[in-house]
Design a protein around this motif. Structure first.
Motif, PDB file in Angstrom:
ATOM      1  N   TRP A 111      -7.522 -23.620  14.127  1.00  0.00           N
ATOM      2  CA  TRP A 111      -8.220 -22.475  14.744  1.00  0.00           C
ATOM      3  C   TRP A 111      -9.457 -22.955  15.505  1.00  0.00           C
ATOM      4  O   TRP A 111      -9.677 -22.589  16.657  1.00  0.00           O
ATOM      5  N   ASP A 112     -10.254 -23.794  14.839  1.00  0.00           N
ATOM      6  CA  ASP A 112     -11.475 -24.303  15.471  1.00  0.00           C
ATOM      7  C   ASP A 112     -11.158 -25.156  16.690  1.00  0.00           C
ATOM      8  O   ASP A 112     -11.888 -25.111  17.703  1.00  0.00           O
ATOM      9  N   ARG A 113     -10.077 -25.932  16.633  1.00  0.00           N
ATOM     10  CA  ARG A 113      -9.672 -26.761  17.777  1.00  0.00           C
ATOM     11  C   ARG A 113      -9.373 -25.887  18.993  1.00  0.00           C
ATOM     12  O   ARG A 113      -9.822 -26.182  20.118  1.00  0.00           O
ATOM     13  N   VAL A 114      -8.642 -24.803  18.788  1.00  0.00           N
ATOM     14  CA  VAL A 114      -8.310 -23.904  19.897  1.00  0.00           C
ATOM     15  C   VAL A 114      -9.576 -23.300  20.496  1.00  0.00           C
ATOM     16  O   VAL A 114      -9.743 -23.246  21.723  1.00  0.00           O
ATOM     17  N   PHE A 115     -10.491 -22.871  19.640  1.00  0.00           N
ATOM     18  CA  PHE A 115     -11.721 -22.264  20.140  1.00  0.00           C
ATOM     19  C   PHE A 115     -12.643 -23.286  20.792  1.00  0.00           C
ATOM     20  O   PHE A 115     -13.370 -22.954  21.734  1.00  0.00           O
ATOM     21  N   ARG A 116     -12.626 -24.538  20.327  1.00  0.00           N
ATOM     22  CA  ARG A 116     -13.449 -25.568  20.969  1.00  0.00           C
ATOM     23  C   ARG A 116     -13.043 -25.766  22.424  1.00  0.00           C
ATOM     24  O   ARG A 116     -13.899 -25.921  23.301  1.00  0.00           O
ATOM     25  N   VAL A 117     -11.758 -25.762  22.680  1.00  0.00           N
ATOM     26  CA  VAL A 117     -11.290 -25.966  24.056  1.00  0.00           C
ATOM     27  C   VAL A 117     -11.384 -24.681  24.866  1.00  0.00           C
ATOM     28  O   VAL A 117     -11.983 -24.643  25.947  1.00  0.00           O
ATOM     29  N   ASN A 118     -10.798 -23.602  24.354  1.00  0.00           N
ATOM     30  CA  ASN A 118     -10.625 -22.391  25.152  1.00  0.00           C
ATOM     31  C   ASN A 118     -11.909 -21.595  25.344  1.00  0.00           C
ATOM     32  O   ASN A 118     -12.055 -20.916  26.362  1.00  0.00           O
ATOM     33  N   VAL A 119     -12.823 -21.674  24.389  1.00  0.00           N
ATOM     34  CA  VAL A 119     -14.041 -20.862  24.462  1.00  0.00           C
ATOM     35  C   VAL A 119     -15.274 -21.740  24.651  1.00  0.00           C
ATOM     36  O   VAL A 119     -15.991 -21.612  25.647  1.00  0.00           O
ATOM     37  N   PRO A 151      -1.706  -7.032  22.311  1.00  0.00           N
ATOM     38  CA  PRO A 151      -0.941  -7.946  21.455  1.00  0.00           C
ATOM     39  C   PRO A 151       0.280  -8.510  22.172  1.00  0.00           C
ATOM     40  O   PRO A 151       0.871  -7.866  23.043  1.00  0.00           O
ATOM     41  N   GLY A 152       0.648  -9.722  21.779  1.00  0.00           N
ATOM     42  CA  GLY A 152       1.823 -10.366  22.351  1.00  0.00           C
ATOM     43  C   GLY A 152       2.302 -11.465  21.427  1.00  0.00           C
ATOM     44  O   GLY A 152       1.704 -11.721  20.377  1.00  0.00           O
ATOM     45  N   PRO A 153       3.378 -12.160  21.800  1.00  0.00           N
ATOM     46  CA  PRO A 153       3.985 -13.169  20.922  1.00  0.00           C
ATOM     47  C   PRO A 153       3.276 -14.516  20.998  1.00  0.00           C
ATOM     48  O   PRO A 153       3.914 -15.557  21.197  1.00  0.00           O
ATOM     49  N   GLN A 154       1.971 -14.499  20.861  1.00  0.00           N
ATOM     50  CA  GLN A 154       1.196 -15.723  20.913  1.00  0.00           C
ATOM     51  C   GLN A 154       0.458 -15.907  19.592  1.00  0.00           C
ATOM     52  O   GLN A 154       0.079 -14.920  18.934  1.00  0.00           O
ATOM     53  N   PRO A 155       0.208 -17.148  19.173  1.00  0.00           N
ATOM     54  CA  PRO A 155      -0.537 -17.383  17.933  1.00  0.00           C
ATOM     55  C   PRO A 155      -1.884 -16.675  17.939  1.00  0.00           C
ATOM     56  O   PRO A 155      -2.517 -16.501  18.987  1.00  0.00           O
ATOM     57  N   LEU A 156      -2.331 -16.278  16.753  1.00  0.00           N
ATOM     58  CA  LEU A 156      -3.567 -15.507  16.645  1.00  0.00           C
ATOM     59  C   LEU A 156      -4.767 -16.248  17.210  1.00  0.00           C
ATOM     60  O   LEU A 156      -5.634 -15.640  17.852  1.00  0.00           O
ATOM     61  N   ALA A 157      -4.838 -17.537  16.976  1.00  0.00           N
ATOM     62  CA  ALA A 157      -5.983 -18.305  17.492  1.00  0.00           C
ATOM     63  C   ALA A 157      -6.022 -18.250  19.011  1.00  0.00           C
ATOM     64  O   ALA A 157      -7.088 -18.059  19.614  1.00  0.00           O
ATOM     65  N   TYR A 158      -4.869 -18.413  19.636  1.00  0.00           N
ATOM     66  CA  TYR A 158      -4.812 -18.376  21.100  1.00  0.00           C
ATOM     67  C   TYR A 158      -5.187 -16.996  21.617  1.00  0.00           C
ATOM     68  O   TYR A 158      -6.001 -16.866  22.541  1.00  0.00           O
ATOM     69  N   ALA A 159      -4.598 -15.946  21.035  1.00  0.00           N
ATOM     70  CA  ALA A 159      -4.872 -14.588  21.494  1.00  0.00           C
ATOM     71  C   ALA A 159      -6.349 -14.245  21.338  1.00  0.00           C
ATOM     72  O   ALA A 159      -6.975 -13.675  22.247  1.00  0.00           O
ATOM     73  N   ALA A 160      -6.928 -14.604  20.199  1.00  0.00           N
ATOM     74  CA  ALA A 160      -8.343 -14.310  19.970  1.00  0.00           C
ATOM     75  C   ALA A 160      -9.227 -15.086  20.936  1.00  0.00           C
ATOM     76  O   ALA A 160     -10.237 -14.566  21.438  1.00  0.00           O
ATOM     77  N   SER A 161      -8.853 -16.331  21.234  1.00  0.00           N
ATOM     78  CA  SER A 161      -9.656 -17.126  22.172  1.00  0.00           C
ATOM     79  C   SER A 161      -9.607 -16.535  23.573  1.00  0.00           C
ATOM     80  O   SER A 161     -10.599 -16.551  24.312  1.00  0.00           O
ATOM     81  N   LYS A 162      -8.463 -15.992  23.969  1.00  0.00           N
ATOM     82  CA  LYS A 162      -8.356 -15.405  25.298  1.00  0.00           C
ATOM     83  C   LYS A 162      -9.074 -14.051  25.367  1.00  0.00           C
ATOM     84  O   LYS A 162      -9.579 -13.671  26.442  1.00  0.00           O
TER      85      LYS A 162
END
Length: 254
Positions: A111-119, A151-162
């Motif tokens: 989760w943190d990895r996704v937010f480090r990059v995307n946010v 909502p869509g068929p994407q992992p929660l970390a990705y959706a929340a980051s977007k």
């Protein structure tokens, strides 16, 4: 766009492949000198650089992890060698492999990895680029996603980051005004590698159904996104803080 006679300069993060690559090509076609950025895809980045060189201009490829602030500042320095930048596309992004309904399966390090990059990455690149964007009369377009809005068929970390990218776009449009406009695009289901990884064996059937349900009767292509990014950068001088949905009318009609 700029007071000088030199070609305008653009930085597109995460641009070895996919949306970023398409944006880099579109901007080169529009007369920009483009800095493309990659983290791990060196071979594909240099292939994209060859495509840009064939168009003409002074283009470069710079390796940098957007979650690393020192690397980001070096990236911006390379993209604005004369102290001016005219366009920034914050496209670098990553996702998780955890299924969207698997709350218990979320790994918090992932989760943190996704937010480090995307946010965090978006914030760091924007912060580092703000002075040279002001000097160049520049504009920013962030690449969000339809799952940042619904909502869509994407992992929660990705959706929340977007969703965070959507919020940051609106907040930054105020914080950086009046010198820098900040907008975002929110693509729907894009045909190609990203959705193939997301949908797996169901890709063909689900994408075909999605196209049938879309008023424009096809799915989004990366070139569609690049065209909207270019328009927001150069053709809408009194538009800021907006999120442009690119999905052929699917969200508006379903």
């Amino acid at each position: 766009m700029t007071s000088s006679t030199a070609r305008p300069r653009a930085l597109v993060t995460g641009s070895a492949t996919g949306i970023g690559r398409a944006c880099a090509i579109r901007l080169a076609q529009a007369g920009y000198d483009v800095t493309i950025n990659y983290s791990r895809s060196a071979d594909r980045a240099h292939q994209t650089l060859k495509e840009l060189a064939a168009i003409g201009g002074d283009h470069r490829a710079v390796a940098a992890d957007v979650s690393d602030d020192a690397a980001v500042r070096a990236l911006v320095d390379a993209a604005a060698p004369h102290g001016e930048l005219h366009a920034l596309v914050n496209n670098a992004g990553t996702t998780s492999e955890t299924a969207p309904e698997d709350l218990d399966g979320i790994d918090l390090d992932d989760w943190d990895r996704v937010f480090r990059v995307n946010v965090r990455g978006l914030v760091q690149v924007t912060r580092a680029a703000a002075p040279v964007l002001r000097a160049g009369g520049g504009s920013i377009v962030n690449v969000a996603s339809i799952v940042g809005l619904r909502p869509g068929p994407q992992p929660l970390a990705y959706a929340a980051s977007k969703a965070a990218v959507v919020s940051l776009t609106r907040t930054l449009s105020r914080a950086l005004a009046p010198g820098i406009r900040v907008n975002a695009v929110a693509p729907g289901w894009i045909a190609g590698e990203w959705m193939q990884r997301t949908l797996g064996d169901n890709y063909d059937g689900l994408m075909e159904r999605r196209a049938r349900q879309t008023p424009l009767r096809r799915n989004v292509e990366v070139e569609d996104v690049a065209e909207s990014v270019h328009a927001l950068l150069v053709s809408h001088p009194f538009v800021t803080g907006e999120i442009v949905v690119i999905d052929g009318g699917f969200t508006a009609t379903t």
